[in-house]
Design an enzyme around this catalytic site. Structure first.
Site, short mmCIF file in Angstrom:
data_model
loop_
_atom_site.label_atom_id
_atom_site.label_comp_id
_atom_site.label_asym_id
_atom_site.label_seq_id
_atom_site.Cartn_x
_atom_site.Cartn_y
_atom_site.Cartn_z
N GLU A 132 -13.93 -5.52 8.96
CA GLU A 132 -12.56 -5.32 9.44
C GLU A 132 -12.45 -3.94 10.06
O GLU A 132 -13.34 -3.10 9.93
CB GLU A 132 -11.54 -5.48 8.32
CG GLU A 132 -11.74 -4.56 7.13
CD GLU A 132 -10.79 -4.91 5.98
OE1 GLU A 132 -9.75 -4.24 5.87
OE2 GLU A 132 -11.10 -5.83 5.21
N TYR A 138 -9.54 4.16 -4.92
CA TYR A 138 -8.48 5.14 -4.99
C TYR A 138 -8.29 5.83 -6.33
O TYR A 138 -7.65 6.87 -6.42
CB TYR A 138 -7.14 4.49 -4.61
CG TYR A 138 -7.13 3.92 -3.22
CD1 TYR A 138 -7.21 4.75 -2.11
CD2 TYR A 138 -7.06 2.55 -3.01
CE1 TYR A 138 -7.20 4.24 -0.83
CE2 TYR A 138 -7.05 2.03 -1.73
CZ TYR A 138 -7.13 2.87 -0.64
OH TYR A 138 -7.13 2.36 0.61
N GLY A 176 -6.77 5.78 5.41
CA GLY A 176 -6.25 6.68 4.40
C GLY A 176 -6.69 8.12 4.66
O GLY A 176 -7.73 8.38 5.26
N SER A 196 -6.70 -2.34 1.64
CA SER A 196 -7.06 -1.73 0.36
C SER A 196 -7.61 -2.73 -0.65
O SER A 196 -7.47 -2.55 -1.86
CB SER A 196 -5.85 -0.99 -0.24
OG SER A 196 -5.44 0.05 0.59
N GLU A 222 0.82 -1.21 0.00
CA GLU A 222 0.00 0.00 0.00
C GLU A 222 0.86 1.27 0.00
O GLU A 222 0.38 2.35 0.36
CB GLU A 222 -0.93 -0.01 1.21
CG GLU A 222 -1.90 -1.17 1.21
CD GLU A 222 -2.77 -1.19 2.46
OE1 GLU A 222 -3.68 -0.34 2.54
OE2 GLU A 222 -2.54 -2.03 3.34
N ASN A 234 -9.62 -0.77 10.42
CA ASN A 234 -8.37 -0.18 9.93
C ASN A 234 -7.85 0.80 10.98
O ASN A 234 -8.54 1.76 11.33
CB ASN A 234 -8.67 0.54 8.61
CG ASN A 234 -7.44 1.01 7.89
OD1 ASN A 234 -6.47 1.42 8.50
ND2 ASN A 234 -7.49 0.97 6.57
N ARG A 253 -11.10 3.13 11.61
CA ARG A 253 -12.30 3.10 10.76
C ARG A 253 -12.77 1.67 10.61
O ARG A 253 -12.00 0.78 10.21
CB ARG A 253 -11.99 3.68 9.37
CG ARG A 253 -13.23 4.06 8.56
CD ARG A 253 -12.92 4.24 7.09
NE ARG A 253 -12.65 2.95 6.46
CZ ARG A 253 -11.55 2.66 5.78
NH1 ARG A 253 -10.58 3.55 5.67
NH2 ARG A 253 -11.39 1.46 5.23
N ASP A 270 -15.34 -1.16 8.87
CA ASP A 270 -16.15 -1.42 7.68
C ASP A 270 -17.23 -2.42 8.02
O ASP A 270 -16.98 -3.43 8.69
CB ASP A 270 -15.26 -1.97 6.56
CG ASP A 270 -14.23 -0.96 6.09
OD1 ASP A 270 -14.47 0.25 6.24
OD2 ASP A 270 -13.17 -1.37 5.58
#
Length: 323
Positions: free
Chosen positions: A275, A221, A281, A151, A23, A277, A260, A262
């Site tokens: 998951e 992205y 980002g 990602s 990443e 994070n 964050r 999901d």
């Protein structure tokens, strides 16, 4: 989340970005934007790429705090956090243990399930796995992904048993730990969480609508076809339910600073954790800044807020204690 932060009080700040993971490119973009925001606000901020500079140089920089904008291995998995702890440099985000735990999707699921939190059923895949048994347990379609990659790298939606081996081989290129996960069809959401312990709180929920429901690397992205809704459009009860679930998921992993989660909500209205994070980002496509804006906090304010939260976790020492 509001509250004015004196940029000068942050001292000499290093933004860690780039790194060695798959990443790297996203991290470079995140970190450069974070660095620019800090400088705009008058912070004495400096960029540092661990892939191009040694840890000795980091130590010799005499930084007062570190803002971690690294993603993936060596940046989000407890590795850099351990180095910063040993150097005595307060840093943003979760500590060593929580970072390592959240980075491993298999271990994360085990913790969530032990705490009674809803997450899709899964099977750890190893070379020579029984494809028929996996499909019998999880059904089709199912998701195959590396346990320690982000990602959506190495992720495949498997629609027939014959494709399971190919999906495993792709994920295995990224990580020897691979999981197959029950596919949940439904509404895709993401929820930023800030703070620590009982003080943790969720920012507004974002609803994601990707082309053909495919929220892959390109649609995250690169492309501009994915739609994001914040406010999410959920009713108040469901928004609160999802937020509470994400805060609990964050707390039981021992996360701190920010993160964050999901989530997918199925047709029965059940939210499922996918998951968490611990180093989200911060690019122009990123979701934490979008959610923060919906709560009245612009990008620069958010970056200052994150930078101000830097502390050492292993000793429980914060920046004020150090000084």
């Amino acid at each position: 989340m509001n509250g004015r932060i004196d940029p000068k009080s942050l001292g000499k700040v290093v933004v860690l970005y780039g790194g060695k993971s798959a990443e790297r490119e996203v991290s470079l973009k995140s970190g450069s934007m974070v660095l620019a925001a800090l400088k705009r606000q008058g912070v004495d901020a400096h960029g540092f790429d661990p892939a191009e500079h040694s840890m000795v140089e980091l130590l010799e920089g005499h930084f007062d705090r570190a803002v971690i904008s690294l993603h993936g291995r060596f940046g989000e998995d407890g590795t850099i956090q351990g180095a910063l702890e040993s150097f005595g440099i307060p840093y943003t985000g979760s500590g060593v243990a929580a970072s390592a735990l959240a980075m491993d999707k298999i271990l994360t699921k085990a913790v969530w399930l032990s705490e009674g939190l809803s997450t899709p059923d899964y099977v750890r895949l190893q070379p020579g796995f029984d494809a028929k048994a996996v499909v019998q347990r999880l059904g089709l379609p199912l998701i195959v992904k590396p346990a320690q990659e982000g990602s959506t790298l190495g992720l495949t939606k498997v629609k027939c048993e014959e494709d399971l081996q190919v999906a495993f081989d792709m994920a295995y290129r990224y990580d020897p730990n691979v999981l197959a996960e029950k596919f949940i069809s439904g509404m895709e959401l993401t929820v930023p969480v800030m703070g620590e312990g009982q003080g943790a709180y969720a920012l507004p929920v974002i609803r994601i609508q990707a082309p053909d429901g495919n929220y892959d690397y390109h649609n995250k992205y690169i492309g501009n076809e994915t739609q994001y809704f914040c406010p999410s459009g959920l009713d108040d009860a469901m928004e609160s339910r999802v937020k509470d679930l994400c805060v609990k998921a964050y707390q039981v992993l021992g996360c701190a600073g920010w993160g964050r989660a999901d989530v997918l909500v199925d047709s029965d209205g059940t939210p499922w954790l996918l998951e968490l994070n611990t180093s989200p980002g911060m690019t122009d496509h990123s979701l934490v800044p979008m959610s923060a804006r919906a709560s009245g906090v612009d990008y620069d304010q958010l970056v200052l807020k994150i930078a101000a939260s830097a502390r050492l976790k292993a000793s429980g020492q914060n920046l004020g204690d150090k000084r």
